[in-house]
Design a protein around this motif. Sequence first.
Motif, short mmCIF file in Angstrom:
data_model
loop_
_atom_site.label_atom_id
_atom_site.label_comp_id
_atom_site.label_asym_id
_atom_site.label_seq_id
_atom_site.Cartn_x
_atom_site.Cartn_y
_atom_site.Cartn_z
N ASP A 298 0.83 -1.21 0.00
CA ASP A 298 0.00 0.00 0.00
C ASP A 298 0.86 1.26 0.00
OD1 ASP A 298 -2.36 -1.38 -0.09
OD2 ASP A 298 -2.69 -1.34 2.08
N TRP B 145 -5.73 -0.42 -8.96
CA TRP B 145 -4.94 -1.14 -7.97
C TRP B 145 -5.42 -2.58 -7.77
CZ3 TRP B 145 -0.26 -0.61 -6.34
CH2 TRP B 145 0.19 -1.22 -5.17
N SER B 146 -6.71 -2.78 -7.62
CA SER B 146 -7.23 -4.14 -7.36
C SER B 146 -6.97 -5.07 -8.54
CB SER B 146 -8.74 -4.08 -7.08
OG SER B 146 -8.99 -3.40 -5.87
N SER B 147 -7.24 -4.60 -9.74
CA SER B 147 -7.01 -5.45 -10.91
C SER B 147 -5.51 -5.68 -11.12
CB SER B 147 -7.63 -4.81 -12.16
OG SER B 147 -7.05 -3.55 -12.43
N LEU C 261 -3.22 -5.95 -8.70
CA LEU C 261 -2.81 -6.99 -7.75
C LEU C 261 -3.23 -8.38 -8.23
CD1 LEU C 261 -3.59 -5.32 -4.29
CD2 LEU C 261 -1.39 -5.45 -5.48
N GLU C 262 -4.41 -8.46 -8.81
CA GLU C 262 -4.89 -9.74 -9.34
C GLU C 262 -3.99 -10.22 -10.48
OE1 GLU C 262 -8.91 -9.22 -10.52
OE2 GLU C 262 -9.65 -8.87 -8.48
#
Length: 536
Positions: free
Chosen positions: A270, A507-509, A511-512
Amino acid sequence: MGKNKIKKLVSISLAMLTVLSFTACGSSSKKTDTATLKDVSFPLKETANLKMLTSAPSISTQDPNERLIFQRLEKETNVHIDWTCYTDDQFPDKKNLALSKKDTLPDVVFNAGMNNNDLLRYSKQGVIIPVEDLIAKDMPNLSKILEAKPEYKKMITAPDGHIYSFPWIEELGSGKEAIQAVGDIPWINKKWLDELGLQVPKTTDELITVLKAFRDKHPEGKTDVIPMSFIINNGDQDPAILLGAFGLGDNGDHYLVNNDKKVVYSTVQDGYKEGIKYLNKLQAEGLVDQEAFTQKWDTFVAKGKNDRYGMFFTWDKANVAVNKEDYIPLPALAGPNGNVNVPRSNGYGFDLGRCVVTSANKNLELTAKWIDKLYDPLQSVQDNWGTYGDEKSKNVFELTADKTLKHLPLGTASPWEVRANQFVGGPAVILNDYYGKYTTSPDDAQERLDILHKTYVKDMKAEYNYPPVFMTQEDIEALTQYETAVKAFTERKKAEWILNGGVDEEWSSYLEEMDKLGLPKILEIKQKYLDAYFAK
């Protein structure tokens, strides 16, 4: 002249050209077949010959036997080396080609430049041989070092228990005080700060204020000021150190070790995301060099030599700044939450595969004892930096009355250019306790060590960094496959986000995708070897 005569002359000429094309720099006409020698003691009564493959900087002689260091070694040992030498840029391809021909292998690859995977691959193919028995039997200098420093023996020992290479080791400080602990030093223009009545910034917000002043107030009347420049994703020229103000920070290979001895990947933290948003803010404010995402080293340096930078990132300011005295290292900045941290690099003064012995070598005792001379302290120091008493080029050292090597001042000369004319590279060991005993510390190295000690070490929160480890061929191949995809993806996104923003939304995609590309597997492999390192 008849056609047959012409064809014959052409054939002869082509044959001669073919022979010449395989005669690399430094080759010798001396006899090269040496009978297998036993109970070797130097100097030999009769000259013996060994064939070695090596490299040399393009700015220096391409005949190793013209170097004073090798001339002295030949006189001391009566061993003549028949060198095949290529320039540094050509050497990797030429080396691979030479090692693919088992019937014409050299005895030794001197500046081998082999990594973990190379050593295991070539040993499996029967191109290079294990050397641990040679070390134990015929190499007292290296044996003494490995006994005193068992961590290095651990680093050079393969998972199968064999040692396949002779290492290069250069200690300049240790732990957090090691010269490699920080590579991407931010150099800020103190002359401009003074002219504009500004203090050295202590926080990320204060840095913005300073960079805006550089941009708007035209120090020295300049209209082409670049407040901050870097080369994105380019090791020491990357601004990764600034991200320490937002958490763990970042470094060149993105591996960090936390104080629980766990490997983490910097670009999925983060704090990294917040740091990227900060750099994007600098970009949006027009404080970042617009060429920072595309420029090469020559362009980066040219602008520095034209005195355009308010701040830039690199290992040594003298390589970039026209007036190096104008710049000082910027201390670690406090972030919005007061966090101050200097992320450590994973750099070590260690090269695993510096020198190897091939399966063609029929004089192993002679070879081992000759290489062991390179591990004598005074010899290693010269091999690494240069020598004394050279009437043809500027000397790196003075030999003092008590037979120690004192570094001579370089003045305005480039340290690299001076050393390139004398040093030979190859296997060597320089330990911290050599300084003051066998040699002095180089002035440029000591200056850097002083900077680290005074400016950065106190703010390094990490107690550990990732050490050199010797992986199995299976693991290194898997790691390389995953790393190639993960590193390319994360560094592309880093550049895009700093330029255009969007890190929060993606950010979420992101990390995936990192997980899909193999990041969990990378960390599993890296952790396995880190655990083994600490266990030993």
